[in-house]
Design a protein around this motif. Structure first.
Motif, PDB file in Angstrom:
ATOM      1  N   ILE A 106       0.836  -1.198   0.000  1.00 36.53           N
ATOM      2  CA  ILE A 106       0.000   0.000   0.000  1.00 36.53           C
ATOM      3  C   ILE A 106       0.873   1.252   0.000  1.00 36.53           C
ATOM      4  N   ALA A 107       1.938   1.235   0.795  1.00 39.50           N
ATOM      5  CA  ALA A 107       2.863   2.379   0.825  1.00 39.50           C
ATOM      6  C   ALA A 107       3.464   2.627  -0.549  1.00 39.50           C
ATOM      7  N   ALA A 108       3.789   1.546  -1.265  1.00 41.89           N
ATOM      8  CA  ALA A 108       4.348   1.685  -2.612  1.00 41.89           C
ATOM      9  C   ALA A 108       3.317   2.273  -3.577  1.00 41.89           C
ATOM     10  N   LEU A 109       2.058   1.839  -3.453  1.00 47.03           N
ATOM     11  CA  LEU A 109       0.985   2.395  -4.286  1.00 47.03           C
ATOM     12  C   LEU A 109       0.862   3.899  -4.077  1.00 47.03           C
ATOM     13  N   ILE A 110       0.853   4.294  -2.813  1.00 40.94           N
ATOM     14  CA  ILE A 110       0.707   5.714  -2.487  1.00 40.94           C
ATOM     15  C   ILE A 110       1.881   6.505  -3.063  1.00 40.94           C
ATOM     16  N   LYS A 111       3.065   5.982  -2.889  1.00 43.79           N
ATOM     17  CA  LYS A 111       4.271   6.686  -3.327  1.00 43.79           C
ATOM     18  C   LYS A 111       4.299   6.896  -4.839  1.00 43.79           C
ATOM     19  N   GLU A 112       3.824   5.916  -5.594  1.00 42.39           N
ATOM     20  CA  GLU A 112       3.908   6.018  -7.057  1.00 42.39           C
ATOM     21  C   GLU A 112       2.713   6.730  -7.682  1.00 42.39           C
ATOM     22  N   SER A 113       1.774   7.193  -6.862  1.00 42.47           N
ATOM     23  CA  SER A 113       0.533   7.754  -7.392  1.00 42.47           C
ATOM     24  C   SER A 113       0.526   9.278  -7.348  1.00 42.47           C
ATOM     25  N   ASP A 114       0.222   9.863  -8.491  1.00 45.11           N
ATOM     26  CA  ASP A 114       0.091  11.308  -8.626  1.00 45.11           C
ATOM     27  C   ASP A 114      -1.374  11.678  -8.366  1.00 45.11           C
TER      28      ASP A 114
END
Length: 198
Positions: A106-114
């Protein structure tokens, strides 16, 4: 002891405000997630008629029905094939996707999302998880969608009790610190018991 070493995810309301609130009309931008379920204003102590409670105009309503029940259901099924091979959205898919998305993913999803991109991975994944929940409720007798704009403001409604179940808000909570560990198959059945007065 190791539990204290887990890096916390952002709060669900912060994520809602960052990723979802901007897509509402300018004059009605909510800044936080809604309760898991609540009795809708249209309920008057008698069973609801699903078609009569819809408030989108007919053309928008048909588009929204197709988008959620066909386009999004198909997208969720296809996009989660790398997690579990399935030809339908069922509780096995819900459980597998729920368990797959841990804090790190989930942290990775948030980080890669504009947040300025409506098709960013966080919004897409959260909404597809919400669609799984809604689809599963919709397979049961007495439940159906109350469609809205934006589409992730739509809720599932129980005809006999008037309870609205905010499945997209559930999904935001799952993909945040608030609900990452909740277990959504169990949560689904607990909500069923709740709206049925058990």
């Amino acid at each position: 002891m190791l539990g204290f070493l887990k890096k916390k995810l952002p709060d669900c309301d912060l994520l809602f405000e960052k990723f979802f609130s901007p897509w509402y009309p300018e004059d009605e931008k909510p800044t936080m997630t809604r309760p898991d379920f609540y009795q809708i204003a249209a309920y008057e102590n008698r069973p609801l008629t699903f078609e009569e409670m819809q408030y989108l105009d007919p053309e928008d309503l048909e588009e929204r029905k197709h988008f959620i029940n066909v386009t999004m259901v198909h997208a969720a099924l296809e996009d989660f094939q790398h997690i579990i091979k399935s030809d339908k959205l069922d509780f096995k898919v819900l459980d597998a996707v729920d368990k797959y998305y841990d804090r790190a993913k989930i942290a990775a999803l948030i980080k890669e999302s504009d947040p300025t991109d409506f098709s960013n991975p966080y919004i897409v994944t959260v909404c597809e998880f919400g669609v799984i929940l809604g689809h599963l409720f919709n397979q049961l007798g007495g439940f159906d969608w109350l469609y809205s704009d934006p589409y992730f403001h739509s809720i599932i409604v129980h005809k006999n009790t008037g309870f609205g179940i905010t499945v997209f808000d559930w999904a935001i909570k799952k993909f945040s610190e608030y609900g990452v560990d909740d277990g959504y198959v169990a949560k689904f059945h607990a909500a069923l018991d709740g709206v049925n007065g058990k």
